[in-house]
Design a protein around this motif. Structure first.
Motif, short mmCIF file in Angstrom:
data_model
loop_
_atom_site.label_atom_id
_atom_site.label_comp_id
_atom_site.label_asym_id
_atom_site.label_seq_id
_atom_site.Cartn_x
_atom_site.Cartn_y
_atom_site.Cartn_z
N VAL A 1 0.85 -1.19 0.00
CA VAL A 1 0.00 0.00 0.00
C VAL A 1 0.89 1.24 0.00
CG1 VAL A 1 -1.75 1.27 1.29
CG2 VAL A 1 -1.79 -1.22 1.25
N ARG A 2 0.56 2.18 -0.89
CA ARG A 2 1.28 3.46 -0.91
C ARG A 2 0.43 4.50 -0.22
NH1 ARG A 2 3.18 5.62 -6.45
NH2 ARG A 2 1.02 6.17 -6.35
N VAL A 3 1.05 5.24 0.65
CA VAL A 3 0.36 6.33 1.31
C VAL A 3 0.94 7.63 0.76
CG1 VAL A 3 -0.11 7.44 3.51
CG2 VAL A 3 0.02 4.95 3.38
N LEU A 4 0.08 8.45 0.18
CA LEU A 4 0.52 9.73 -0.40
C LEU A 4 0.02 10.87 0.46
CD1 LEU A 4 -0.34 9.10 -4.16
CD2 LEU A 4 1.88 8.85 -3.05
N ARG A 5 0.87 11.83 0.65
CA ARG A 5 0.45 13.03 1.34
C ARG A 5 -0.44 13.82 0.39
NH1 ARG A 5 2.56 13.22 6.13
NH2 ARG A 5 4.63 12.42 6.51
N THR A 6 -1.22 14.71 0.93
CA THR A 6 -2.15 15.49 0.11
C THR A 6 -1.42 16.23 -0.99
OG1 THR A 6 -3.54 15.76 2.04
CG2 THR A 6 -3.97 17.21 0.20
N ALA A 7 -0.25 16.76 -0.70
CA ALA A 7 0.51 17.50 -1.72
C ALA A 7 1.02 16.56 -2.82
CB ALA A 7 1.69 18.21 -1.06
N GLY A 8 1.20 15.30 -2.54
CA GLY A 8 1.71 14.37 -3.52
C GLY A 8 0.63 13.73 -4.38
N ARG A 9 -0.61 13.97 -4.06
CA ARG A 9 -1.70 13.37 -4.82
C ARG A 9 -1.96 14.16 -6.09
NH1 ARG A 9 -6.60 12.19 -0.88
NH2 ARG A 9 -7.37 11.42 -2.85
N PRO A 10 -2.40 13.52 -7.13
CA PRO A 10 -2.70 14.25 -8.36
C PRO A 10 -3.89 15.20 -8.16
CG PRO A 10 -3.33 11.96 -8.58
CD PRO A 10 -2.64 12.09 -7.27
N ALA A 11 -3.84 16.29 -8.87
CA ALA A 11 -4.91 17.29 -8.75
C ALA A 11 -6.18 16.78 -9.41
CB ALA A 11 -4.47 18.59 -9.41
N VAL A 12 -7.29 17.12 -8.84
CA VAL A 12 -8.60 16.77 -9.39
C VAL A 12 -9.16 18.03 -10.02
CG1 VAL A 12 -10.92 15.96 -8.88
CG2 VAL A 12 -8.96 15.02 -7.66
N VAL A 13 -9.50 17.94 -11.29
CA VAL A 13 -10.03 19.09 -12.00
C VAL A 13 -11.49 18.82 -12.30
CG1 VAL A 13 -9.81 20.51 -14.07
CG2 VAL A 13 -7.77 19.50 -13.03
N LEU A 14 -12.36 19.73 -11.89
CA LEU A 14 -13.77 19.61 -12.20
C LEU A 14 -14.06 20.24 -13.54
CD1 LEU A 14 -15.36 20.48 -8.76
CD2 LEU A 14 -15.09 18.23 -9.78
N ARG A 15 -14.81 19.56 -14.33
CA ARG A 15 -15.21 20.12 -15.61
C ARG A 15 -16.43 20.99 -15.39
NH1 ARG A 15 -14.95 14.41 -18.62
NH2 ARG A 15 -12.71 14.15 -18.54
N PRO A 16 -16.56 22.09 -16.10
CA PRO A 16 -17.69 22.98 -15.89
C PRO A 16 -19.04 22.31 -16.14
CG PRO A 16 -16.06 23.99 -17.34
CD PRO A 16 -15.61 22.62 -17.08
N GLY A 17 -19.16 21.39 -17.08
CA GLY A 17 -20.43 20.75 -17.37
C GLY A 17 -20.76 19.60 -16.43
N ALA A 18 -19.79 19.13 -15.66
CA ALA A 18 -20.00 17.98 -14.79
C ALA A 18 -20.96 18.30 -13.65
CB ALA A 18 -18.66 17.49 -14.25
#
Length: 82
Positions: A61-78
């Motif tokens: 199991v890999r534990v990632l810190r919040t800064a190391g996690r990939p960014a989540v981008v919301l789409r405007p239509g979602a």
């Protein structure tokens, strides 16, 4: 009143179609009970193996810190589609 003869223990001579010491139904029942006993033993072995390794993950199991996690981008239509 006398007891009927059917209450006595049957013998091989009482079989309508003699197949030897066991009838087909008796042999199938014995085979089925043996299969159930085998499956029961396999299930107990699997449960014991799970109990021994319950706290250990199967994969590392890999534990990632919040800064190391990939960014989540919301789409405007979602937001409007939901």
């Amino acid at each position: 009143m006398t007891d009927p003869a059917a209450s006595e223990a049957p013998t091989d001579a009482d079989d309508a179609v003699p197949f030897g010491p066991q009838t087909v139904v008796q042999a199938a029942t014995a085979d089925g009970l043996a299969a159930v006993a085998r499956l029961h033993e396999e299930a107990l072995a699997a449960i014991a193996a799970l109990a021994e390794s319950w706290e250990q993950p199967a994969d590392p199991v890999r534990v990632l810190r919040t800064a190391g996690r990939p960014a989540v981008v919301l789409r405007p239509g979602a937001a409007t589609a939901a």
